[in-house]
Design a protein around this motif. Structure first.
Motif, short mmCIF file in Angstrom:
data_model
loop_
_atom_site.label_atom_id
_atom_site.label_comp_id
_atom_site.label_asym_id
_atom_site.label_seq_id
_atom_site.Cartn_x
_atom_site.Cartn_y
_atom_site.Cartn_z
N ASN A 192 0.80 -1.23 0.00
CA ASN A 192 0.00 0.00 0.00
C ASN A 192 0.84 1.27 0.00
N SER A 193 2.16 1.15 -0.05
CA SER A 193 3.00 2.34 0.04
C SER A 193 2.80 3.27 -1.15
N ALA A 194 2.55 2.69 -2.33
CA ALA A 194 2.34 3.54 -3.52
C ALA A 194 1.07 4.37 -3.37
N GLU A 195 0.03 3.75 -2.78
CA GLU A 195 -1.21 4.49 -2.57
C GLU A 195 -1.00 5.63 -1.57
N ALA A 196 -0.24 5.35 -0.52
CA ALA A 196 -0.01 6.37 0.51
C ALA A 196 0.83 7.53 -0.03
N ALA A 197 1.73 7.23 -0.99
CA ALA A 197 2.62 8.27 -1.51
C ALA A 197 1.97 9.09 -2.63
N ALA A 198 0.78 8.69 -3.06
CA ALA A 198 0.15 9.37 -4.18
C ALA A 198 -0.24 10.81 -3.82
N ALA A 199 -0.12 11.70 -4.82
CA ALA A 199 -0.53 13.10 -4.61
C ALA A 199 -2.03 13.22 -4.87
N ASP A 200 -2.69 14.12 -4.14
CA ASP A 200 -4.14 14.22 -4.28
C ASP A 200 -4.57 15.04 -5.50
N ASN A 201 -3.63 15.66 -6.20
CA ASN A 201 -3.99 16.39 -7.42
C ASN A 201 -3.42 15.73 -8.67
N ARG A 202 -3.13 14.44 -8.56
CA ARG A 202 -2.67 13.69 -9.73
C ARG A 202 -3.73 12.68 -10.15
N LEU A 203 -3.97 12.61 -11.46
CA LEU A 203 -4.96 11.71 -12.03
C LEU A 203 -4.28 10.78 -13.02
N VAL A 204 -4.88 9.63 -13.24
CA VAL A 204 -4.37 8.67 -14.21
C VAL A 204 -5.50 8.34 -15.18
N VAL A 205 -5.22 8.50 -16.47
CA VAL A 205 -6.20 8.21 -17.52
C VAL A 205 -5.78 6.91 -18.21
N VAL A 206 -6.66 5.91 -18.16
CA VAL A 206 -6.34 4.62 -18.78
C VAL A 206 -7.47 4.21 -19.70
N ASN A 207 -7.22 3.16 -20.47
CA ASN A 207 -8.26 2.60 -21.34
C ASN A 207 -9.39 2.06 -20.46
N ARG A 208 -10.64 2.36 -20.85
CA ARG A 208 -11.78 1.96 -20.02
C ARG A 208 -11.91 0.45 -19.90
N ILE A 209 -11.46 -0.30 -20.92
CA ILE A 209 -11.56 -1.77 -20.87
C ILE A 209 -10.68 -2.31 -19.74
N ASN A 210 -9.45 -1.85 -19.72
CA ASN A 210 -8.48 -2.34 -18.73
C ASN A 210 -7.24 -1.47 -18.85
N PHE A 211 -6.54 -1.27 -17.73
CA PHE A 211 -5.36 -0.39 -17.82
C PHE A 211 -4.20 -1.03 -18.58
N THR A 212 -4.33 -2.32 -18.93
CA THR A 212 -3.28 -2.94 -19.75
C THR A 212 -3.49 -2.66 -21.23
N GLN A 213 -4.69 -2.13 -21.59
CA GLN A 213 -4.96 -1.80 -22.99
C GLN A 213 -4.42 -0.40 -23.30
N PRO A 214 -3.96 -0.18 -24.54
CA PRO A 214 -3.30 1.10 -24.86
C PRO A 214 -4.29 2.23 -25.16
N LEU A 215 -3.73 3.42 -25.23
CA LEU A 215 -4.46 4.62 -25.67
C LEU A 215 -3.66 5.27 -26.78
N PRO A 216 -4.32 5.95 -27.71
CA PRO A 216 -3.57 6.66 -28.76
C PRO A 216 -2.73 7.79 -28.17
N LEU A 217 -1.54 7.98 -28.69
CA LEU A 217 -0.68 9.08 -28.23
C LEU A 217 -1.35 10.43 -28.47
N ALA A 218 -2.21 10.49 -29.50
CA ALA A 218 -2.87 11.75 -29.84
C ALA A 218 -3.78 12.24 -28.71
N TYR A 219 -4.19 11.36 -27.81
CA TYR A 219 -5.05 11.78 -26.70
C TYR A 219 -4.35 12.79 -25.80
N LEU A 220 -3.01 12.72 -25.77
CA LEU A 220 -2.27 13.53 -24.81
C LEU A 220 -2.53 15.03 -25.01
N ASP A 221 -2.43 15.49 -26.24
CA ASP A 221 -2.64 16.93 -26.48
C ASP A 221 -4.07 17.35 -26.17
#
Length: 387
Positions: free
Chosen positions: A43-72
């Motif tokens: 659980n150390s990674a969860e405790a060290a997480a910042a409260d203003n950081r978000l992670v955007v992943v593929n809705r199917i599963n976080f192992t599935q990719p996203l297009p690089l174009a999403y970044l901009d």
């Protein structure tokens, strides 16, 4: 002759029985210390997480990719201060068992987002940003493999193939070794340039694993989450955005519900020991019924006898529990190098030790209170008349 002397002599009157009870308690607290330390490490990674950081992943599963174009497009959302991305590499050094958490990242924005987590030497930081074939290595990884700045190291992937060499290996020059900038930040990872990776990998070009977002503050998180996921709704790559802490918790949950395992194992061990020690203490006090009658005849107050019996059970719990915690600390020290990135920072911390001592006192009080009350209530006539 003080009370502690009497407690100690009574406890070890039957040495084999006392030894077996001490061993039972020792094993219980050894298990408690090791499992609680693993839970904390997971659980150390969860405790060290910042409260203003978000992670955007593929809705199917976080192992599935996203297009690089999403970044901009994510960068254009109101409330986003900086956005970066990373791609899981599945890295190892020389042998698959030497697993290393390895990310292909956009260096400038990645270091900006984690500026309060990782401390870099300014010159090494610049060298890492300048050289696309370089590697930034966490202090824990560098210490484990004896790596130094300037070393040339090969990293292999369990997923990707290097199309320029036809192998699964990429060669890197270590440009920087970073340290944790605050408590509970794990440095069991390495990072390298996404552009270099994207140009040389055999498939998945222009796709990324996830987008990292730093918002302008926790108060805008919900608004940013809704805007990002709404923007990609009904697209071929729908997204799921969550806080960094929630994402880390989901990632750790893949390894099992450690908290539930700790609770069930420790709870079962304590219940078993509670019954064994409690029953043994009742038998031990019953064997000394006549002696309790003699002590009361000699003028020992009932309260003093109550405290002596209770002290006996507490001393028993401490004699077994404290060595158990010490052994757990030693076991964690041995297991830490093998646990590696799966349980970073594995060790028995003072909070766990204090909790363990509290449980020992509770165990001693719960198992000793019934025989102590029996001794307290017993009259001299009953005590001396019992066979």
């Amino acid at each position: 002759m003080d009370d502690f002397y009497l407690v100690r002599r009574n406890l070890f009157r039957r040495k084999l029985r006392a030894f077996l009870m001490v061993v039972s308690i020792f094993v219980a607290f050894l298990i408690f210390g090791v499992l609680a330390s693993f839970e904390r490490a997971f659980n150390s990674a969860e405790a060290a997480a910042a409260d203003n950081r978000l992670v955007v992943v593929n809705r199917i599963n976080f192992t599935q990719p996203l297009p690089l174009a999403y970044l901009d497009r994510v960068r254009g959302v109101e409330g986003v201060r900086v956005a970066s991305h990373w791609n899981w590499f599945g890295g190892y050094f020389q042998e698959p068992r030497n697993f290393i958490v390895t990310f292909a990242v956009e260096p400038e924005t990645y270091l900006e987002i984690f500026r309060e987590d990782f401390a870099f030497d300014p010159a090494e930081r610049e060298a890492f940003l300048r050289d696309r074939g370089s590697l930034a290595v966490g202090e824990a990884v560098a210490r484990k493999y004896g790596w130094q700045v300037g070393d040339r190291v090969p990293l292999s992937s369990t997923i990707f193939t290097n199309r320029t060499t036809g192998t699964r290996t990429w060669d890197f020059t270590i440009a920087a070794i970073f340290r944790p900038a605050r408590d509970r930040v794990d440095t069991n990872l390495v990072a390298f340039h996404y552009d270099y990776f994207n140009e040389t990998r055999s498939f998945g070009k222009d796709f990324i694993g996830s987008v990292l977002v730093e918002t302008t503050g926790p108060e805008v998180n919900d608004r940013v989450v809704a805007a990002v996921d709404g923007m990609f709704a009904n697209s071929p790559f729908e997204t799921s955005t969550t806080t960094e802490g929630a994402f880390n918790k989901q990632f750790a949950a893949q390894l099992g519900n450690i908290a539930l395992i700790v609770t069930l194992v420790v709870g079962a061990a304590f219940l078993t020991i509670l019954m064994i020690v409690g029953n043994t203490m009742v038998m031990a006090i019953r064997e000394r019924t006549r002696e309790i009658g003699v002590l009361k005849t000699l003028g020992f107050p009932s309260g003093r006898i109550f405290r002596m019996v209770l002290g006996e059970s507490v001393l028993l719990a401490l004699l077994g529990g404290i060595p158990g915690l010490i052994a757990a600390a030693a076991a964690c020290a041995v297991l830490a190098p093998m646990a590696g990135a799966f349980a970073p920072g594995l060790r028995l911390v003072p909070q766990t030790a204090f909790l363990g001592v509290g449980l020992m006192l509770l165990l001693g009080l719960v198992t000793g209170v019934v025989p102590a009350l029996n001794a307290l209530r017993m009259s001299i006539v009953t005590a001396l008349g019992r066979d």
